[in-house]
Design an enzyme around this catalytic site. Structure first.
Site, PDB file in Angstrom:
ATOM      1  N   ASP A  78       0.816  -1.208   0.000  1.00 29.82           N
ATOM      2  CA  ASP A  78       0.000   0.000   0.000  1.00 29.82           C
ATOM      3  C   ASP A  78       0.849   1.257   0.000  1.00 29.82           C
ATOM      4  OD1 ASP A  78      -1.917  -2.012   0.503  1.00 29.82           O
ATOM      5  OD2 ASP A  78      -3.217  -0.571   1.486  1.00 29.82           O
ATOM      6  N   CYS A 119       0.939  -8.196   4.959  1.00 24.64           N
ATOM      7  CA  CYS A 119       0.510  -6.806   4.799  1.00 24.64           C
ATOM      8  C   CYS A 119      -0.986  -6.683   4.540  1.00 24.64           C
ATOM      9  CB  CYS A 119       1.344  -6.121   3.728  1.00 24.64           C
ATOM     10  SG  CYS A 119       3.067  -5.899   4.271  1.00 24.64           S
ATOM     11  N   ASP A 120      -1.401  -5.467   4.270  1.00 25.28           N
ATOM     12  CA  ASP A 120      -2.766  -5.003   4.462  1.00 25.28           C
ATOM     13  C   ASP A 120      -3.875  -5.896   3.918  1.00 25.28           C
ATOM     14  OD1 ASP A 120      -1.032  -2.981   5.132  1.00 25.28           O
ATOM     15  OD2 ASP A 120      -2.372  -1.406   4.512  1.00 25.28           O
ATOM     16  N   GLU A 442      -6.934   4.070  -0.508  1.00 22.08           N
ATOM     17  CA  GLU A 442      -6.537   4.676   0.759  1.00 22.08           C
ATOM     18  C   GLU A 442      -6.012   6.081   0.487  1.00 22.08           C
ATOM     19  OE1 GLU A 442      -5.168   1.009   3.650  1.00 22.08           O
ATOM     20  OE2 GLU A 442      -3.649   2.242   2.706  1.00 22.08           O
ATOM     21  N   SER A 468      -5.673   5.030   5.138  1.00 21.14           N
ATOM     22  CA  SER A 468      -4.629   4.144   5.622  1.00 21.14           C
ATOM     23  C   SER A 468      -4.761   3.981   7.123  1.00 21.14           C
ATOM     24  CB  SER A 468      -3.260   4.744   5.288  1.00 21.14           C
ATOM     25  OG  SER A 468      -2.242   4.114   6.023  1.00 21.14           O
TER      26      SER A 468
END
Length: 553
Positions: A78, A119-120, A442, A468
């Site tokens: 991201d 991760c995200d 984001e 975010s």
């Protein structure tokens, strides 16, 4: 689903010959076949070192009598995708990750999975796949990055984003900016604050799908490697006992996850991902449950971006098990939920203690008596909007101001950097939702620029997109319905007065009924921003943010 379906007996000879061709022995073929889903790549810091996690997980499977077979999953950073068209893809990639794991697991009739994200969107994508497939599965994440340091200051990824705002505001030199850039991320791992990746890694542990300390053991530690080996061993126990994800991912497990999320003010993106994971498990999570749990959950862990502590500090203080055990003092945790350890949550956390009450507060002495996230509703967001209340300055908890409207993130950033935003303004960014973006970008660039320019106590930002986990300030996202789905946000004009009352959970705009009718009569829906490729297909299928932005079948 079982590998015996494809490899046993005379009819399984064609499959066995393919395995023989790869060098597997008959003994290996006859054992349970466990997929090692490795999202390693060389462009995401959180995923750069995942090969060693995969090797450790393979070792654990072999130690316990299984046959590990490794295959990849994609992972988008991201931070690298932020602020340009690339940010349209991370949320949409969550569905690709889930779908591709389903295809591999069903196509090869695997007996179980060790899922290795960090991760995200990769964490929820893998959890969604586990819930959908419902075969024995353990998630072991890659681990958090350490915090950075420079000139006596503790740094993280958010530090450099806000420093860019300071630079554009003329408050620091390019050389000072580069010092922060060189030091904010000192090594590999998921970014060191309680941003989306670490929020989801912690909640994986709370849900029972990851081992204790999955959320906080650091990326470069021996502890992280040991966790991966144990994950490989535990998946074999789950296969033998026939314990599946939907046995673990129950209503009570999701209530635990939301409770911990509120207690530590995780990323607002958790309000997208938990409903999506629940959806795959056949459970409906309405946004109202987040507020109901928030109302009774004290806020006891204040990590960056809301506070100064980082994941390494939380780990040193006892990690998620200690935080959960502290929460049991007010009966805020369902202790009977089963986990991938084979034991219940209560058994997992029974002997843990808070080691530093300056990091995890006493439940009787919290930062606040209610949780860190809030769901707002009103004529501007009848289906809900989300804000990280704990990261909002006291001055902005209640605010009314004139709208300054933009139809994309880029337009808003140009105005912010061009110093066209005044104190008291309410920035509105629309057509950035799941369908309108498409992909629900984001928006750390505008929020960090506002903070870096010192306006986070004077300016609010509303969007049908999202923020975010590193964002702070009066940043209200997930406005539903989104503009592209006919939400009122599409009719707002510059100067309309917007009212924000976070303590009262309300979000509204002053537009008279007759004005709404006249504006609707004149309104023409804009053309889709993307008309071909994966995102165009995604936009046609994706639902609203308040549903978790899942795809319609």
């Amino acid at each position: 689903m079982n590998s015996k379906n494809i490899k046993s007996g005379p009819s399984g000879a064609p499959v066995r010959t393919l395995f023989y061709g790869m060098g597997y022995t008959r003994e290996e073929i006859d054992r349970p076949i466990i997929g090692i889903v490795n999202s390693h790549n060389e462009i995401v810091p959180g995923h750069m070192l995942l090969d060693r996690i995969a090797d450790a997980a393979r070792t654990g499977v072999l130690m316990s009598g299984g046959t590990p077979v490794e295959f990849p999953a994609i992972a988008i950073c991201d931070g690298i995708a932020m602020g340009h068209e690339g940010m349209k893809f991370p949320l949409a990639s969550r569905e690709l990750i889930c779908d591709s794991i389903e295809a591999m697991a069903k196509g090869h009739q695997l007996d179980g999975l060790v899922l290795i994200p960090n991760c995200d969107k990769i964490v929820p994508g893998m959890l969604m796949a586990a819930a959908r497939l419902n075969i024995p599965s353990v998630v072991v994440s890659g681990g958090a990055m350490r915090a950075g340091y420079a000139d006596g200051n503790v740094l993280d990824f958010n530090s450099i984003m806000e420093k860019v705002g300071s630079f554009k505001n003329g408050d620091c030199t390019e050389e000072e900016l580069e010092v922060v850039a060189e030091n904010a991320c000192p090594g590999c791992g998921s970014c060191s604050g309680l941003f989306t990746a670490n929020s989801m890694n912690c909640l994986t542990e709370v849900l029972g799908m990851g081992l204790p300390y999955n959320g906080t053991a650091l990326c470069d530690s021996g502890e992280r490697v040991r966790l991966a080996k144990i994950a490989g061993m535990k998946v074999m126990e789950l296969v033998q006992k026939d314990i599946k994800p939907r046995d673990i991912l129950t209503d009570k497990a999701f209530e635990n996850a939301i409770s911990v999320d509120m207690a530590m003010a995780g990323s607002t993106n958790t309000v997208l991902h938990l409903p999506a994971i629940a959806h795959e498990a056949g459970i409906k999570l309405d946004l109202s449950i987040f507020d109901r749990i928030s109302e009774k959950t004290p806020y006891i862990a204040k990590l960056s971006p809301s506070g100064v502590h980082h994941i390494e500090d939380l780990h040193r203080a006892g990690g998620i098990p200690a935080l959960m055990n502290e929460m049991t003092k007010k009966d805020l945790i369902n202790k009977d939920c089963i986990t991938v350890t084979g034991f219940t949550i209560g058994e997992n956390i029974a002997n843990t203690k808070v080691k530093d009450y300056s990091i995890i507060m006493h439940i009787e002495k919290p930062y606040r008596n209610r949780g860190g996230l809030a769901i707002l509703r009103g004529n501007l967001a009848p289906d809900g909007a989300v804000v990280k209340e704990s990261a909002v300055a006291e001055e902005m908890l209640v605010h009314s101001g004139p709208a300054v409207v933009f139809n994309s993130e880029e337009e808003a950033c140009d105005a912010i950097w061009g110093k066209k935003i005044k104190k008291g303004d309410v920035i509105v960014i629309r057509y950035e939702g799941p369908k309108g973006g498409p992909g629900m970008r984001e928006m750390l660039s505008p929020t960090s620029s506002i903070a870096g320019m010192g306006l986070d106590k004077d300016v609010a930002l509303l969007t049908d997109g999202r923020f975010s986990g590193a964002s702070r300030g009066a940043s209200i996202g997930h406005i539903s319905p989104e503009a592209m789905n006919g939400g009122l946000i599409r009719l707002i004009k510059d100067g309309d007065i917007i009212h924000i009352n976070i303590p009262e959970r309300t979000l509204s705009v002053d537009i008279a009924d007759e004005d709404i009718k006249s504006r609707e009569a004149e309104f023409v829906m804009p053309e889709p921003k993307v008309k071909s490729g994966y995102l165009a297909r995604y936009a046609k299928l994706v639902t609203s943010a308040n549903t978790g932005a899942v795809l319609e079948v």
